[in-house]
Design a protein around this motif. Sequence first.
Motif, PDB file in Angstrom:
ATOM      1  N   LEU A 106       0.907  -1.157  -0.164  1.00  0.00           N
ATOM      2  CA  LEU A 106       0.193   0.048  -0.146  1.00  0.00           C
ATOM      3  C   LEU A 106       1.021   1.184   0.136  1.00  0.00           C
ATOM      4  O   LEU A 106       0.482   2.296  -0.546  1.00  0.00           O
ATOM      5  N   VAL A 107       2.198   1.165   0.734  1.00  0.00           N
ATOM      6  CA  VAL A 107       2.828   2.555   0.810  1.00  0.00           C
ATOM      7  C   VAL A 107       3.505   2.545  -0.489  1.00  0.00           C
ATOM      8  O   VAL A 107       3.524   3.762  -1.126  1.00  0.00           O
ATOM      9  N   ILE A 108       3.936   1.507  -1.304  1.00  0.00           N
ATOM     10  CA  ILE A 108       4.303   1.612  -2.685  1.00  0.00           C
ATOM     11  C   ILE A 108       3.267   2.391  -3.519  1.00  0.00           C
ATOM     12  O   ILE A 108       3.688   3.259  -4.573  1.00  0.00           O
ATOM     13  N   LEU A 109       2.105   1.773  -3.504  1.00  0.00           N
ATOM     14  CA  LEU A 109       1.071   2.107  -4.275  1.00  0.00           C
ATOM     15  C   LEU A 109       0.669   3.606  -4.215  1.00  0.00           C
ATOM     16  O   LEU A 109       0.538   4.387  -5.167  1.00  0.00           O
ATOM     17  N   ALA A 110       0.795   3.955  -2.788  1.00  0.00           N
ATOM     18  CA  ALA A 110       0.663   5.470  -2.596  1.00  0.00           C
ATOM     19  C   ALA A 110       1.605   6.401  -3.112  1.00  0.00           C
ATOM     20  O   ALA A 110       1.608   7.343  -3.478  1.00  0.00           O
ATOM     21  N   ALA A 111       2.837   5.863  -3.019  1.00  0.00           N
ATOM     22  CA  ALA A 111       3.895   6.552  -3.613  1.00  0.00           C
ATOM     23  C   ALA A 111       3.904   6.881  -5.171  1.00  0.00           C
ATOM     24  O   ALA A 111       4.347   7.728  -5.716  1.00  0.00           O
ATOM     25  N   LEU A 112       3.482   5.721  -5.722  1.00  0.00           N
ATOM     26  CA  LEU A 112       3.541   5.749  -7.162  1.00  0.00           C
ATOM     27  C   LEU A 112       2.236   6.256  -7.656  1.00  0.00           C
ATOM     28  O   LEU A 112       1.913   6.481  -8.769  1.00  0.00           O
ATOM     29  N   ARG A 113       1.107   6.520  -6.804  1.00  0.00           N
ATOM     30  CA  ARG A 113      -0.268   6.783  -7.141  1.00  0.00           C
ATOM     31  C   ARG A 113      -0.709   6.028  -8.221  1.00  0.00           C
ATOM     32  O   ARG A 113      -1.247   6.441  -9.273  1.00  0.00           O
ATOM     33  N   ARG A 114      -0.687   4.564  -7.915  1.00  0.00           N
ATOM     34  CA  ARG A 114      -1.165   3.675  -8.910  1.00  0.00           C
ATOM     35  C   ARG A 114      -2.378   3.054  -8.176  1.00  0.00           C
ATOM     36  O   ARG A 114      -2.444   1.809  -7.725  1.00  0.00           O
ATOM     37  N   TRP A 115      -3.551   3.747  -8.412  1.00  0.00           N
ATOM     38  CA  TRP A 115      -4.716   3.107  -7.886  1.00  0.00           C
ATOM     39  C   TRP A 115      -5.802   2.600  -9.268  1.00  0.00           C
ATOM     40  O   TRP A 115      -7.093   2.077  -8.898  1.00  0.00           O
ATOM     41  N   GLY A 116      -5.352   3.243 -10.301  1.00  0.00           N
ATOM     42  CA  GLY A 116      -6.363   3.087 -11.505  1.00  0.00           C
ATOM     43  C   GLY A 116      -6.866   1.746 -11.872  1.00  0.00           C
ATOM     44  O   GLY A 116      -7.709   1.341 -12.444  1.00  0.00           O
ATOM     45  N   TRP A 117      -5.817   0.790 -11.529  1.00  0.00           N
ATOM     46  CA  TRP A 117      -6.195  -0.636 -11.876  1.00  0.00           C
ATOM     47  C   TRP A 117      -7.210  -1.464 -11.030  1.00  0.00           C
ATOM     48  O   TRP A 117      -7.767  -2.432 -11.463  1.00  0.00           O
ATOM     49  N   ILE A 118      -7.497  -0.786  -9.974  1.00  0.00           N
ATOM     50  CA  ILE A 118      -8.150  -1.714  -8.778  1.00  0.00           C
ATOM     51  C   ILE A 118      -9.702  -1.631  -9.376  1.00  0.00           C
ATOM     52  O   ILE A 118     -10.312  -2.986  -9.567  1.00  0.00           O
ATOM     53  N   ARG A 119     -10.178  -0.580  -9.732  1.00  0.00           N
ATOM     54  CA  ARG A 119     -11.801  -0.744 -10.105  1.00  0.00           C
ATOM     55  C   ARG A 119     -11.813  -1.445 -11.457  1.00  0.00           C
ATOM     56  O   ARG A 119     -13.004  -2.570 -11.458  1.00  0.00           O
ATOM     57  N   PRO A 120     -11.380  -1.525 -12.427  1.00  0.00           N
ATOM     58  CA  PRO A 120     -11.393  -2.631 -13.523  1.00  0.00           C
ATOM     59  C   PRO A 120     -11.296  -4.097 -13.029  1.00  0.00           C
ATOM     60  O   PRO A 120     -11.973  -4.774 -13.659  1.00  0.00           O
ATOM     61  N   LEU A 121     -10.450  -4.127 -12.204  1.00  0.00           N
ATOM     62  CA  LEU A 121     -10.102  -5.547 -11.688  1.00  0.00           C
ATOM     63  C   LEU A 121     -11.352  -5.995 -11.052  1.00  0.00           C
ATOM     64  O   LEU A 121     -11.797  -7.221 -11.232  1.00  0.00           O
ATOM     65  N   LEU A 122     -12.048  -5.429  -9.975  1.00  0.00           N
ATOM     66  CA  LEU A 122     -13.342  -5.730  -9.355  1.00  0.00           C
ATOM     67  C   LEU A 122     -14.159  -6.012 -10.126  1.00  0.00           C
ATOM     68  O   LEU A 122     -15.255  -6.596  -9.828  1.00  0.00           O
ATOM     69  N   ARG A 123     -14.283  -5.461 -11.642  1.00  0.00           N
ATOM     70  CA  ARG A 123     -15.584  -5.610 -12.459  1.00  0.00           C
ATOM     71  C   ARG A 123     -15.194  -6.824 -13.376  1.00  0.00           C
ATOM     72  O   ARG A 123     -16.056  -7.028 -14.129  1.00  0.00           O
ATOM     73  N   GLN A 124     -14.249  -7.661 -12.933  1.00  0.00           N
ATOM     74  CA  GLN A 124     -14.038  -8.734 -13.766  1.00  0.00           C
ATOM     75  C   GLN A 124     -13.674 -10.013 -12.787  1.00  0.00           C
ATOM     76  O   GLN A 124     -12.521 -10.497 -12.466  1.00  0.00           O
ATOM     77  N   PRO A 125     -14.777 -10.739 -12.661  1.00  0.00           N
ATOM     78  CA  PRO A 125     -14.612 -11.875 -11.828  1.00  0.00           C
ATOM     79  C   PRO A 125     -13.435 -12.932 -12.104  1.00  0.00           C
ATOM     80  O   PRO A 125     -13.060 -13.565 -11.368  1.00  0.00           O
TER      81      PRO A 125
END
Length: 324
Positions: free
Chosen positions: A52-71
Amino acid sequence: MPSRTDQRAGLAYGIAAYTMWGLLPLYWHLLDATAPAEILAHRMLWSLPVALVILAALRRWGWIRPLLRQPRRLGMVLVCAVVISLNWFLYIWAVNAGHVLEASLGYFINPLVSIAFGVLVLRERLRPLQWAAVGVGAAAVVVMTLAYGRIPWIALGLALSFATYGLVKKGIKLDGIEGFSAETTLQALPALGYLIYLGVRGESAFVSGGAGQALLLAGCGVATAVPLICFGASAVRLPLTTVGMLQYLAPTFQFLLGLTVFGERMPPERWAGFALVWAALAVLTWDALRTARRGRAALAAAGARAGEAAADAAARAARGRVRP
């Protein structure tokens, strides 16, 4: 194409990643008073805040919502999380049970197992030298079975689980840190539940082992994430052939640790088995280098032909313009 500076940086990152992976037995050995299942649970749990610290530092959150929409992709992430957890547990147990040499064998034969998966699952076609390498690797397993007096199930378990992890991960198509974060998110909750269970029963080494033990267990997340970050930085800067050769550093360090630090026995018949594996890897590496060299030559030739064609077209156009 990456610059020479980028390539040098990539090489440094790659050596750092595989060296840290190769020296991990020393870290797990410091925790040998703790049950492997608890070490695994701490590794799973403490990896999440690091991710989570690495994702926050890189601001890489955009992949989460598309992944949740693909069971389907979520299911594949769950399979990856389960398989890599089994791989981690087996490796931790092997180190603390005195089987570092056999664990290193597992990571030496992993490329051969991955190639076999490519043929059996992905229907890939092998070049003759690849077939030869797989055949020599299979012979090595037979020799090691005779040497150990049993099937080398630790080595095979590590190789099969990691090859399965790589195969499934190939279909998810997430970057290194994104995939790592998704997997550790799924791992964290069951890990936390198990650690709470140990605490309630009074069997938690994190609570009863003192501050040093607690810090080492919490550090499992860092020990997991830092090599992965270095590997990711290396992979984007180096050709795959170079990364493929660097991967042999980790089991080499593990092998040397098993011989020198942990003092494991290595009778002649086991040396024979390892020699066959190394021969197979040498054939595989030579084939990869030769294929990459031919590919670069073909690409350069195609570029030269395209340049000549463009020059000819320009010359014809120029002649057309100067006609009366």
